[in-house]
Structures are given as C-alpha cells and as structure tokens.
Write an enzyme that holds these catalytic residues in place. Structure first.
Site, PDB file in Angstrom:
ATOM      1  CB  CYS A 232      18.242 -31.516  50.055  1.00 27.92           C
ATOM      2  SG  CYS A 232      18.118 -31.423  51.844  1.00 27.92           S
TER       3      CYS A 232
ATOM      4  CB  CYS B 133      10.834 -31.496  53.246  1.00 27.00           C
ATOM      5  SG  CYS B 133      11.878 -32.933  53.591  1.00 27.00           S
TER       6      CYS B 133
HETATM    7  N1  DGL Z   1      14.971 -33.824  51.939  1.00 28.20           N
HETATM    8  C1  DGL Z   1      15.290 -32.736  52.744  1.00 28.20           C
HETATM    9  C2  DGL Z   1      14.603 -31.444  52.342  1.00 28.20           C
HETATM   10  O1  DGL Z   1      14.209 -31.288  51.219  1.00 28.20           O
HETATM   11  C3  DGL Z   1      15.707 -32.801  54.165  1.00 28.20           C
HETATM   12  C4  DGL Z   1      15.232 -33.793  55.131  1.00 28.20           C
HETATM   13  C5  DGL Z   1      16.144 -33.889  56.340  1.00 28.20           C
HETATM   14  O2  DGL Z   1      17.220 -34.453  56.162  1.00 28.20           O
HETATM   15  O3  DGL Z   1      15.782 -33.389  57.423  1.00 28.20           O
HETATM   16  O4  DGL Z   1      14.484 -30.545  53.134  1.00 28.20           O
END
Ligand code: DGL
EC number: 5.1.1.3
Length: 252
Positions: free
Chosen positions: A73, A181
């Site tokens: 993430c 993301c």
């Molecule tokens: N999957 C996440 C990232 O790589 C975050 C998405 C979120 O929860 O806002 O930033």
C-alpha cells in the site's frame, strides 16, 4: 524461519494485485494477507491515523509469526514505512510510486501519477518527485480506490474518470503513467483503453526485487514446497471476503 509466512498488508483490496505477482514470482512462499477493509480508504485520513492503523496490522501479523512484511500500500508505506523498518525485527519492504522507471521510459515526455491524496502529500512522494521528475503531473484519485473496493475494474466508470482527468493534456505529450496506489493495479486495462500504448508503472517489480534480496540476505527464502495464500480482512461483511477471493484469482 524459511517456512514462516510473509505478511502482506493493504488498506483493502489493492494489495491483492501485489500478492498475485508475489505468488507468481515466489511460488514456494506462504503468504498471509491482511486487508483493512473495515477502515478503507486510508487516503483521506491524516498521516498519524494511517500510521496507527498500519502499526496495528503489522503487530497482528508479527504475532502470527511472519518472517517478513510487505507493505502493499503506497499510502501506508508513505506514512509508516520508515517507522516499521526501524521498529520491526524482520525485513520490511514497501511499495512506492515508481517515478524512477517511469521517468527513464518517458523519453522526455510528461509522467502522470495517479495516487491517493495522502501519498501525494507525504514526504516520500514529494522527495521522489523533486529528485527524479519535478514536472510529473500528480492526480489524486480517491474515486478509483472506491471503485476497486466495490469490484468495478473495467468499463465506463474508470474510463470516464481517466478521460476526464487527462483532458488538460494531449495524450501525445504523455510518456508514462505511474499507478501510485496498489488498488489501481486492477485498472491498467481501463487506463490503456483511454491512453493506448503509454507504459504504466505500478511499483510491483521493484518491491518484489527488494523482498527477494532482503530474504536472501536473511537466509530466509523458502526453497521448496507448495506456496499458499491465506486472506484475512477486518471487515465482517462476507461479500468483502468473497470479492477478495475473486480479485486474488483475477489477472491484474
Ligand atoms: N492501496 C492503497 C495505496 O496503495 C491505498 C488506498 C486507500 O486506502 O486510500 O495507496
């Protein structure tokens, strides 16, 4: 140690795209995935809150005996990556916006970065941008996070979003995209439908290389045996778990 699982965390569904690639690259490893779907999205939260949520998940995975941690993430890694590397006694690697490869491939054209508000505002991205690609175009895209959480991975909804956001720049001026993301790993197809032929970098290849190197250094790579992936979520909605299984099986 070699047979212990590798922890993989995300705010929700996004890290499943990373897990998919990890399983393919490291077929002997066991993975333990935690999606904090009950608290997703992380992007609009203040950094202290993202840090606290990420630390809590990391400790829970440590209690389950993971030998390494992948912060799958960008948002969690931007807010808590350094802290976890300092505090945990195991190798920790995290996904970050791959401005380096995108810039190298863009041939002097513009690089466009889609990420959460938090990732774009935090020092990790700000530093990378300043150092590698000061004219990168940064586009916050929280709407896309929720599309993927709902299981919308293709079609009019993401395509209209990309078309609208890219309207100010002629496509021939864009040399590369960064999906900053992990949720957006599932939207490569939708972006390519709008901007055919423009390469997309999602940071997955570099994070797998870092993990492999860290495990090799710790002599902790699984050398044989069948790998596996166990999925955990903070959500008590059975549909969330069902969607996770579908996304893990999907070819991002
Ligand atoms: N999957 C996440 C990232 O790589 C975050 C998405 C979120 O929860 O806002 O930033």
């Amino acid at each position: 140690m070699r047979n212990a699982p590798i922890g993989v965390l995300d705010s929700g569904m996004g890290g499943l795209g990373v897990l998919h690639a990890l399983r393919r690259a490291m077929p002997h490893e066991r993975f333990l995935y935690f999606g904090d779907n009950a608290n997703a999205p992380y992007g609009p939260r203040p950094p202290e809150e993202i840090q606290a949520l990420t630390l809590r998940t990391a400790h829970m995975l440590m209690e389950r005996g993971v030998k390494a941690l992948v912060i799958a993430c960008n948002t969690a890694n931007s807010a808590a990556g350094e802290l976890l590397k300092e505090r945990l006694p195991i190798p920790v690697v995290g996904v970050e916006p791959d401005l380096e490869d995108a810039h190298a491939c863009a041939g002097g054209k513009r690089v466009v970065v889609f990420a959460t508000q938090a990732t774009l505002a935090l020092p990790l991205y700000q530093g990378l941008r300043k150092r590698l690609c000061p004219d990168a175009i940064s586009i916050p895209a929280p709407e896309l996070v929720m599309m993927v959480e709902r299981g919308v991975l293709s079609g009019a909804e993401p395509e209209v979003f990309f078309r609208e956001k890219l309207r100010p720049w002629p496509l021939e001026e864009i040399g590369a995209f960064v999906m900053g993301c992990t949720h957006f790993i599932f939207l490569h197809g939708a972006l390519s439908a709008v901007a055919p032929g423009v390469p997309i970098f999602d940071g997955v290849t570099p994070v797998i290389a870092s993990l492999r190197e860290a495990l090799a250094q710790a002599d902790a790579l699984a050398a044989s045996g069948e790998g596996s992936a166990e999925l955990l979520t903070s959500s008590d909605d059975p549909e969330v778990y069902a969607r996770m299984r579908v996304l893990l099986a999907a070819e991002p």
